[in-house]
Design a protein around this motif. Structure first.
Motif, PDB file in Angstrom:
ATOM      1  N   ASP A  61       0.864  -0.994  -0.178  1.00 44.77           N
ATOM      2  CA  ASP A  61      -0.535  -0.215   0.301  1.00 44.77           C
ATOM      3  C   ASP A  61       1.046   1.561   0.179  1.00 44.77           C
ATOM      4  OD1 ASP A  61       1.082   0.680   2.341  1.00 44.77           O
ATOM      5  OD2 ASP A  61      -1.018  -0.716   4.204  1.00 44.77           O
ATOM      6  N   PHE A  62       0.265   2.582  -0.276  1.00 46.69           N
ATOM      7  CA  PHE A  62       1.162   3.828  -0.011  1.00 46.69           C
ATOM      8  C   PHE A  62       1.612   4.106   1.037  1.00 46.69           C
ATOM      9  CE2 PHE A  62       1.345   8.362   0.495  1.00 46.69           C
ATOM     10  CZ  PHE A  62       1.648   8.278  -1.306  1.00 46.69           C
ATOM     11  N   GLU A  63       1.787   3.712   2.380  1.00 44.65           N
ATOM     12  CA  GLU A  63       2.409   4.097   3.400  1.00 44.65           C
ATOM     13  C   GLU A  63       3.203   3.524   3.467  1.00 44.65           C
ATOM     14  OE1 GLU A  63       2.275   7.125   5.186  1.00 44.65           O
ATOM     15  OE2 GLU A  63       0.232   7.405   4.317  1.00 44.65           O
ATOM     16  N   GLY A  64       3.360   2.060   3.327  1.00 41.50           N
ATOM     17  CA  GLY A  64       3.945   0.629   3.200  1.00 41.50           C
ATOM     18  C   GLY A  64       5.075   1.147   2.331  1.00 41.50           C
ATOM     19  N   MET A  65       4.970   2.115   0.876  1.00 41.69           N
ATOM     20  CA  MET A  65       6.186   1.908  -0.390  1.00 41.69           C
ATOM     21  C   MET A  65       6.509   3.472   0.831  1.00 41.69           C
ATOM     22  SD  MET A  65       6.046   4.912  -2.429  1.00 41.69           S
ATOM     23  CE  MET A  65       4.243   5.780  -2.515  1.00 41.69           C
ATOM     24  N   LEU A  66       6.159   4.131   1.937  1.00 43.96           N
ATOM     25  CA  LEU A  66       6.668   5.427   1.597  1.00 43.96           C
ATOM     26  C   LEU A  66       7.633   5.139   2.780  1.00 43.96           C
ATOM     27  CD1 LEU A  66       3.673   8.076   2.175  1.00 43.96           C
ATOM     28  CD2 LEU A  66       5.914   8.086   0.707  1.00 43.96           C
ATOM     29  N   ALA A  67       7.350   4.562   3.816  1.00 44.13           N
ATOM     30  CA  ALA A  67       8.123   3.853   4.824  1.00 44.13           C
ATOM     31  C   ALA A  67       9.661   2.297   3.957  1.00 44.13           C
ATOM     32  CB  ALA A  67       7.500   2.410   5.669  1.00 44.13           C
ATOM     33  N   GLU A  68       8.805   1.977   2.389  1.00 42.46           N
ATOM     34  CA  GLU A  68       9.898   1.294   2.296  1.00 42.46           C
ATOM     35  C   GLU A  68      11.374   2.636   1.671  1.00 42.46           C
ATOM     36  OE1 GLU A  68       9.907  -2.505  -1.567  1.00 42.46           O
ATOM     37  OE2 GLU A  68       8.415  -1.914  -0.072  1.00 42.46           O
ATOM     38  N   ALA A  69      10.557   3.300   1.039  1.00 38.85           N
ATOM     39  CA  ALA A  69      11.348   4.513   0.161  1.00 38.85           C
ATOM     40  C   ALA A  69      12.598   4.878   1.070  1.00 38.85           C
ATOM     41  CB  ALA A  69      10.212   5.075  -1.103  1.00 38.85           C
ATOM     42  N   ARG A  70      12.381   4.745   2.186  1.00 42.16           N
ATOM     43  CA  ARG A  70      13.320   5.673   3.146  1.00 42.16           C
ATOM     44  C   ARG A  70      14.305   4.497   3.693  1.00 42.16           C
ATOM     45  NH1 ARG A  70       7.830   7.831   5.362  1.00 42.16           N
ATOM     46  NH2 ARG A  70       7.834  10.298   4.246  1.00 42.16           N
ATOM     47  N   GLY A  71      14.146   3.518   3.636  1.00 42.93           N
ATOM     48  CA  GLY A  71      14.821   2.693   3.292  1.00 42.93           C
ATOM     49  C   GLY A  71      15.908   2.405   2.456  1.00 42.93           C
ATOM     50  N   MET A  72      15.786   2.996   1.578  1.00 47.63           N
ATOM     51  CA  MET A  72      16.869   2.655   0.033  1.00 47.63           C
ATOM     52  C   MET A  72      17.551   4.202   0.023  1.00 47.63           C
ATOM     53  SD  MET A  72      13.981   1.683  -2.527  1.00 47.63           S
ATOM     54  CE  MET A  72      13.064   0.172  -2.063  1.00 47.63           C
ATOM     55  N   PRO A  73      18.834   4.148   0.475  1.00 50.02           N
ATOM     56  CA  PRO A  73      19.859   4.625  -0.136  1.00 50.02           C
ATOM     57  C   PRO A  73      19.861   5.159  -1.502  1.00 50.02           C
ATOM     58  CG  PRO A  73      20.479   2.887   1.354  1.00 50.02           C
ATOM     59  CD  PRO A  73      19.064   2.647   1.015  1.00 50.02           C
ATOM     60  N   GLY A  74      20.018   4.934  -2.512  1.00 46.76           N
ATOM     61  CA  GLY A  74      20.378   5.099  -3.393  1.00 46.76           C
ATOM     62  C   GLY A  74      19.210   5.895  -3.676  1.00 46.76           C
ATOM     63  N   GLY A  75      17.700   5.643  -3.473  1.00 42.87           N
ATOM     64  CA  GLY A  75      16.318   6.363  -3.917  1.00 42.87           C
ATOM     65  C   GLY A  75      15.190   5.518  -4.455  1.00 42.87           C
ATOM     66  N   ILE A  76      14.271   5.392  -4.998  1.00 48.73           N
ATOM     67  CA  ILE A  76      13.123   4.562  -4.849  1.00 48.73           C
ATOM     68  C   ILE A  76      12.964   5.350  -6.258  1.00 48.73           C
ATOM     69  CG2 ILE A  76      10.719   5.413  -4.449  1.00 48.73           C
ATOM     70  CD1 ILE A  76       9.805   2.503  -3.999  1.00 48.73           C
ATOM     71  N   ARG A  77      13.159   4.228  -7.255  1.00 45.06           N
ATOM     72  CA  ARG A  77      12.850   3.459  -8.453  1.00 45.06           C
ATOM     73  C   ARG A  77      11.544   4.306  -9.223  1.00 45.06           C
ATOM     74  NH1 ARG A  77      16.136  -1.325 -10.134  1.00 45.06           N
ATOM     75  NH2 ARG A  77      15.136  -2.078  -9.493  1.00 45.06           N
ATOM     76  N   TRP A  78      11.191   5.661  -9.824  1.00 42.43           N
ATOM     77  CA  TRP A  78       9.107   5.766 -11.087  1.00 42.43           C
ATOM     78  C   TRP A  78      10.038   6.402 -11.648  1.00 42.43           C
ATOM     79  CZ3 TRP A  78       5.978   9.235  -6.393  1.00 42.43           C
ATOM     80  CH2 TRP A  78       5.562   8.860  -6.717  1.00 42.43           C
ATOM     81  N   ALA A  79       9.291   5.706 -12.683  1.00 46.53           N
ATOM     82  CA  ALA A  79       9.140   5.422 -13.651  1.00 46.53           C
ATOM     83  C   ALA A  79       7.580   6.120 -13.828  1.00 46.53           C
ATOM     84  CB  ALA A  79       9.011   4.219 -14.907  1.00 46.53           C
ATOM     85  N   THR A  80       7.992   7.405 -15.291  1.00 45.39           N
ATOM     86  CA  THR A  80       6.873   8.356 -15.655  1.00 45.39           C
ATOM     87  C   THR A  80       6.656   8.207 -17.552  1.00 45.39           C
ATOM     88  OG1 THR A  80       7.936   9.992 -16.281  1.00 45.39           O
ATOM     89  CG2 THR A  80       6.849   9.346 -13.915  1.00 45.39           C
ATOM     90  N   THR A  81       5.978   8.715 -17.974  1.00 46.38           N
ATOM     91  CA  THR A  81       6.399   8.485 -19.609  1.00 46.38           C
ATOM     92  C   THR A  81       6.843   9.762 -19.608  1.00 46.38           C
ATOM     93  OG1 THR A  81       4.085   9.408 -19.603  1.00 46.38           O
ATOM     94  CG2 THR A  81       4.060   7.032 -19.614  1.00 46.38           C
ATOM     95  N   GLY A  82       7.420  10.609 -18.571  1.00 48.31           N
ATOM     96  CA  GLY A  82       8.314  11.583 -19.786  1.00 48.31           C
ATOM     97  C   GLY A  82       8.102  12.667 -17.850  1.00 48.31           C
TER      98      GLY A  82
END
Length: 234
Positions: A61-82
């Motif tokens: 879920d969204f809150e879990g994603m935020l917590a997981e992202a904060r534990g990623m020193p290199g940053g969470i990878r987020w794709a967009t169409t530009g």
């Protein structure tokens, strides 16, 4: 002429004769509209934005994603169409509000982005709601974390809007429509607008748009142009 968030097509449109023979169907994003002086002619639909997790994301879920992202020193990878697309604007506003480390992964279009999402090449993607995305969600190959829309989608009733998650500033959808070359005669623009409006009233077309969670646009060429300016300002 796909690619570069619609910029390629809009630049070609700006050099075309305003005779009604050349039109571009595009989202009213600031990056596309800033690239060329074009004439908004007819709105077609508003399309919700989906924030989706891939198999590379452990959170559900969204809150879990935020917590997981904060534990990623290199940053969470987020794709967009530009850059400059609605999905990119959502990314930036979430980043500003939460301060999670994000690595932006821009694509030239949605096809390759979806293929790489299904292969787990990154953790997150923001994408317009479409049948292929909904099919992947139902099959469990992707996880819907949030939607950008005025209210929850009938197709995804358990998925909250970003506003419901406390991020109203990121609760964005996309406005799609037809654009014409600059200096098109107002009467010609209105003729095209009327033809599009008539098509959108056809039950078969309207039901097909709504089945994919799109909201058909209703309004004159002037009203569409005003909406486009609001989108560009946003």
């Amino acid at each position: 002429r796909p690619g570069t968030s619609g910029t390629v097509a809009l630049e070609l449109l700006a050099r075309s004769a305003p005779d009604g023979r050349t039109l571009v169907f595009a989202a009213a994003t600031a990056v596309g509209l800033a690239s060329a002086s074009v004439t908004p002619v007819a709105g077609v639909m508003r399309t919700p934005m989906l924030l989706v997790g891939t198999s590379a994301l452990k959170a559900a879920d969204f809150e879990g994603m935020l917590a997981e992202a904060r534990g990623m020193p290199g940053g969470i990878r987020w794709a967009t169409t530009g850059e400059g697309t609605t999905g990119h604007a959502v990314l930036q506003r979430i980043e500003q509000a939460t301060r999670i480390p994000i690595v932006h992964v821009p694509y030239k279009g949605g096809g390759q982005q979806l293929n790489d999402a299904l292969a787990g090449h990154f953790e997150l993607l923001s994408t317009n709601v479409a049948p292929l995305q909904l099919q992947a969600l139902r099959a469990g190959r992707l996880k819907a974390l949030a939607v950008g829309a005025p209210q929850r989608l009938a197709a995804l009733p358990d998925v909250p809007t970003l506003a419901q998650l406390g991020h109203a500033q990121a609760n964005l959808d996309s406005l799609f429509g037809l654009f014409a070359p600059p200096q098109m005669a107002p009467e010609l623009a209105q003729r095209i607008n009327a033809a599009v409006a008539q098509a959108l009233r056809a039950p078969a077309i309207r039901s097909r748009l709504e089945a994919a969670s799109n909201q058909p646009f209703e309004g004159s060429a002037t009203e569409f142009a005003q909406q486009v300016m609001r989108e560009a300002g946003r």
